[in-house]
Design a protein around this motif. Structure first.
Motif, PDB file in Angstrom:
ATOM      1  N   PRO A 195      23.898   2.435 -23.384  1.00 51.15           N
ATOM      2  CA  PRO A 195      22.857   1.465 -23.162  1.00 51.15           C
ATOM      3  C   PRO A 195      23.298   0.227 -23.927  1.00 51.15           C
ATOM      4  CG  PRO A 195      21.987   3.661 -23.424  1.00 51.15           C
ATOM      5  CD  PRO A 195      23.222   3.738 -23.820  1.00 51.15           C
ATOM      6  N   LEU A 196      22.728  -0.842 -23.182  1.00 55.57           N
ATOM      7  CA  LEU A 196      23.378  -2.249 -23.811  1.00 55.57           C
ATOM      8  C   LEU A 196      22.758  -2.418 -25.611  1.00 55.57           C
ATOM      9  CD1 LEU A 196      24.966  -4.932 -23.420  1.00 55.57           C
ATOM     10  CD2 LEU A 196      22.921  -5.772 -22.478  1.00 55.57           C
ATOM     11  N   LYS A 197      21.652  -1.913 -25.631  1.00 57.66           N
ATOM     12  CA  LYS A 197      20.980  -2.047 -26.881  1.00 57.66           C
ATOM     13  C   LYS A 197      21.733  -1.290 -27.828  1.00 57.66           C
ATOM     14  CE  LYS A 197      16.246  -3.758 -27.175  1.00 57.66           C
ATOM     15  NZ  LYS A 197      14.887  -3.679 -27.837  1.00 57.66           N
ATOM     16  N   ASP A 198      22.095  -0.109 -27.554  1.00 62.18           N
ATOM     17  CA  ASP A 198      22.798   0.708 -28.479  1.00 62.18           C
ATOM     18  C   ASP A 198      24.256   0.241 -28.619  1.00 62.18           C
ATOM     19  OD1 ASP A 198      20.581   2.370 -28.326  1.00 62.18           O
ATOM     20  OD2 ASP A 198      21.442   3.942 -26.881  1.00 62.18           O
ATOM     21  N   PHE A 199      24.893  -0.274 -27.862  1.00 66.50           N
ATOM     22  CA  PHE A 199      26.186  -0.824 -27.925  1.00 66.50           C
ATOM     23  C   PHE A 199      26.046  -1.964 -28.810  1.00 66.50           C
ATOM     24  CE2 PHE A 199      29.898  -3.473 -26.377  1.00 66.50           C
ATOM     25  CZ  PHE A 199      30.953  -2.548 -26.756  1.00 66.50           C
ATOM     26  N   CYS A 200      25.017  -2.739 -28.683  1.00 65.07           N
ATOM     27  CA  CYS A 200      25.006  -3.983 -29.154  1.00 65.07           C
ATOM     28  C   CYS A 200      24.546  -3.885 -30.995  1.00 65.07           C
ATOM     29  CB  CYS A 200      24.074  -5.172 -29.020  1.00 65.07           C
ATOM     30  SG  CYS A 200      24.539  -5.784 -27.445  1.00 65.07           S
ATOM     31  N   ARG A 201      23.978  -2.625 -31.382  1.00 69.42           N
ATOM     32  CA  ARG A 201      23.818  -2.105 -32.508  1.00 69.42           C
ATOM     33  C   ARG A 201      25.020  -1.623 -33.365  1.00 69.42           C
ATOM     34  NH1 ARG A 201      18.260   1.704 -31.366  1.00 69.42           N
ATOM     35  NH2 ARG A 201      16.850  -0.136 -31.021  1.00 69.42           N
ATOM     36  N   GLN A 202      26.304  -1.310 -32.449  1.00 65.74           N
ATOM     37  CA  GLN A 202      27.255  -0.956 -33.097  1.00 65.74           C
ATOM     38  C   GLN A 202      28.378  -1.893 -33.037  1.00 65.74           C
ATOM     39  OE1 GLN A 202      27.519   1.780 -34.353  1.00 65.74           O
ATOM     40  NE2 GLN A 202      25.521   2.451 -34.268  1.00 65.74           N
ATOM     41  N   THR A 240      17.570 -23.224 -36.694  1.00 67.80           N
ATOM     42  CA  THR A 240      17.980 -23.346 -38.437  1.00 67.80           C
ATOM     43  C   THR A 240      18.971 -22.037 -38.558  1.00 67.80           C
ATOM     44  OG1 THR A 240      16.216 -21.770 -38.749  1.00 67.80           O
ATOM     45  CG2 THR A 240      15.700 -24.191 -39.241  1.00 67.80           C
ATOM     46  N   VAL A 241      19.531 -22.170 -39.560  1.00 66.97           N
ATOM     47  CA  VAL A 241      20.542 -21.123 -40.019  1.00 66.97           C
ATOM     48  C   VAL A 241      19.862 -19.804 -40.143  1.00 66.97           C
ATOM     49  CG1 VAL A 241      22.109 -19.991 -41.802  1.00 66.97           C
ATOM     50  CG2 VAL A 241      22.191 -22.406 -41.330  1.00 66.97           C
ATOM     51  N   TRP A 242      18.540 -19.653 -40.532  1.00 67.70           N
ATOM     52  CA  TRP A 242      17.767 -18.520 -40.629  1.00 67.70           C
ATOM     53  C   TRP A 242      17.530 -18.076 -39.311  1.00 67.70           C
ATOM     54  CZ3 TRP A 242      16.653 -14.779 -43.462  1.00 67.70           C
ATOM     55  CH2 TRP A 242      15.753 -13.780 -43.586  1.00 67.70           C
ATOM     56  N   ASP A 243      17.184 -18.919 -38.272  1.00 65.49           N
ATOM     57  CA  ASP A 243      16.787 -18.441 -36.845  1.00 65.49           C
ATOM     58  C   ASP A 243      18.171 -17.935 -36.303  1.00 65.49           C
ATOM     59  OD1 ASP A 243      14.043 -19.549 -36.935  1.00 65.49           O
ATOM     60  OD2 ASP A 243      14.720 -21.488 -36.315  1.00 65.49           O
ATOM     61  N   ILE A 244      19.165 -18.306 -36.414  1.00 61.77           N
ATOM     62  CA  ILE A 244      20.574 -17.950 -36.063  1.00 61.77           C
ATOM     63  C   ILE A 244      20.839 -16.622 -36.467  1.00 61.77           C
ATOM     64  CG2 ILE A 244      23.149 -18.139 -35.858  1.00 61.77           C
ATOM     65  CD1 ILE A 244      21.589 -20.279 -34.156  1.00 61.77           C
ATOM     66  N   VAL A 245      20.646 -16.296 -37.728  1.00 64.91           N
ATOM     67  CA  VAL A 245      21.054 -15.050 -38.279  1.00 64.91           C
ATOM     68  C   VAL A 245      20.016 -13.988 -37.894  1.00 64.91           C
ATOM     69  CG1 VAL A 245      21.475 -13.779 -40.479  1.00 64.91           C
ATOM     70  CG2 VAL A 245      22.478 -16.104 -40.141  1.00 64.91           C
ATOM     71  N   LEU A 246      18.780 -14.367 -37.846  1.00 66.59           N
ATOM     72  CA  LEU A 246      17.631 -13.435 -37.441  1.00 66.59           C
ATOM     73  C   LEU A 246      18.083 -12.881 -36.008  1.00 66.59           C
ATOM     74  CD1 LEU A 246      14.438 -14.455 -38.537  1.00 66.59           C
ATOM     75  CD2 LEU A 246      15.518 -12.223 -39.272  1.00 66.59           C
ATOM     76  N   MET A 247      18.769 -13.634 -35.044  1.00 63.41           N
ATOM     77  CA  MET A 247      18.947 -13.141 -33.654  1.00 63.41           C
ATOM     78  C   MET A 247      19.989 -12.006 -33.712  1.00 63.41           C
ATOM     79  SD  MET A 247      19.923 -17.012 -32.060  1.00 63.41           S
ATOM     80  CE  MET A 247      18.565 -18.210 -31.791  1.00 63.41           C
ATOM     81  N   GLY A 248      20.535 -11.837 -34.892  1.00 62.02           N
ATOM     82  CA  GLY A 248      21.502 -10.397 -34.921  1.00 62.02           C
ATOM     83  C   GLY A 248      20.640  -9.350 -34.947  1.00 62.02           C
ATOM     84  N   ARG A 249      19.218  -9.422 -35.228  1.00 64.56           N
ATOM     85  CA  ARG A 249      18.355  -8.343 -35.342  1.00 64.56           C
ATOM     86  C   ARG A 249      17.927  -8.087 -33.702  1.00 64.56           C
ATOM     87  NH1 ARG A 249      19.720  -5.037 -38.361  1.00 64.56           N
ATOM     88  NH2 ARG A 249      17.815  -4.024 -38.319  1.00 64.56           N
ATOM     89  N   ILE A 250      17.954  -8.736 -33.017  1.00 67.15           N
ATOM     90  CA  ILE A 250      17.624  -8.633 -31.484  1.00 67.15           C
ATOM     91  C   ILE A 250      17.692  -7.138 -30.882  1.00 67.15           C
ATOM     92  CG2 ILE A 250      17.544  -9.279 -29.117  1.00 67.15           C
ATOM     93  CD1 ILE A 250      17.760 -12.510 -30.185  1.00 67.15           C
ATOM     94  N   PRO A 251      18.861  -6.455 -31.176  1.00 72.01           N
ATOM     95  CA  PRO A 251      19.095  -5.242 -30.745  1.00 72.01           C
ATOM     96  C   PRO A 251      18.135  -4.208 -31.164  1.00 72.01           C
ATOM     97  CG  PRO A 251      21.171  -6.107 -31.146  1.00 72.01           C
ATOM     98  CD  PRO A 251      20.059  -6.933 -31.726  1.00 72.01           C
TER      99      PRO A 251
END
Length: 263
Positions: A70-77, A92-103
């Motif tokens: 599953p794509l979400k699982d793959f993006c967590r790894q 902002t930089v904060w917004d960009i880095v928080l995007m890494g938590r989307i999965p």
């Protein structure tokens, strides 16, 4: 093995760019993918990271075909940092880095305190915490690259792909980014696969290299095994001298201009 690649083929339209590529990637490895322009480096990484679907062959991640994970699982790894550094939107930089938590979030879910703590730690690890409130389009190329790496770290994956992370940077930022990646590789045991053009930097920072030529693996192994003058001259069609770096004992390559070639 963290990833196994077997008889992989892929490309665009009718063109097959990657042809029958097979190799294994060990957990905690720092693998560099090298080769001349048009040799299939970016296409290979796109196939490995599921950006592009293979035509033949298969890619296994932790023993499973990446196509059925599953794509979400793959993006967590698995995280990917591309070579495009343009910033079209004033996040902002904060917004960009928080995007890494989307999965890790469900649809329209707000970030939790834990998500924010992970993002803050990623900023700290990449020495970008002081940039937290700045707009991404106001940063230098080196700063943006570190922020994109922080975003990838916020995914908390095992494997990080990078497509030419130093191509837009001066020598100071190149060394800064590669030193950061090596530290992450060693301290977090983060497995890294990186496309890189500079053969001397590849020799210094990567534990193993894949040398591509016309979509095939021409050579693979340690920098000492791959970066011989015979291999480099055969693939790059350029006469070179290969010395030993006196500080690291890694190969150091000097291109020989045509006017210095006799005969």
């Amino acid at each position: 093995m963290l990833m196994e690649v077997d008889a992989l083929c892929g490309g665009y339209g009718k063109e097959e760019v990657v042809k029958d590529v097979s190799f294994s990637l060990r957990d905690g490895e720092f693998l560099g993918i090298i080769g001349p322009n048009g040799s299939g480096k970016t296409t290979l990484v796109r196939l490995l990271s599921r950006v592009l679907a293979p035509r033949k062959g298969r890619v296994l991640f932790a023993g499973k075909d990446v196509g059925v994970i599953p794509l979400k699982d793959f993006c967590r790894q698995v995280a990917f940092v591309g070579q495009e550094l343009s910033a079209q939107f004033p996040f902002t930089v904060w917004d960009i880095v928080l995007m890494g938590r989307i999965p890790y979030l469900s649809y329209l879910q707000q970030e939790t305190p834990y998500d924010c703590a992970v993002a803050e730690e990623a900023l700290r690890e990449t020495d970008t915490l002081h940039l937290r409130d700045k707009r991404i389009d106001c940063l230098s190329a080196g700063e943006r690259q570190r922020v994109l790496i922080a975003k990838a770290l916020a995914q908390q994956g095992q494997l990080l792909f990078l497509d030419e992370p130093t191509s837009h940077l001066d020598i100071g930022y190149q060394l800064q980014i590669l030193t950061l990646l090596r530290q992450l590789n060693r301290s977090k045991r983060l497995t890294i696969v990186m496309i890189i053009h500079d053969l001397n930097l590849a020799a210094e920072y990567c534990s193993r290299l894949l040398l591509l030529s016309k979509g095939n693996i021409f050579a693979q192994g340690t920098p000492q095994e791959v970066l011989t003058y015979q291999n480099v001259e055969s693939v790059y069609k350029t006469v070179v001298l290969v010395h030993k770096n006196p500080l690291s004992n890694k190969p150091f390559i000097v291109a020989v201009p045509k006017e210095h070639i006799r005969g």
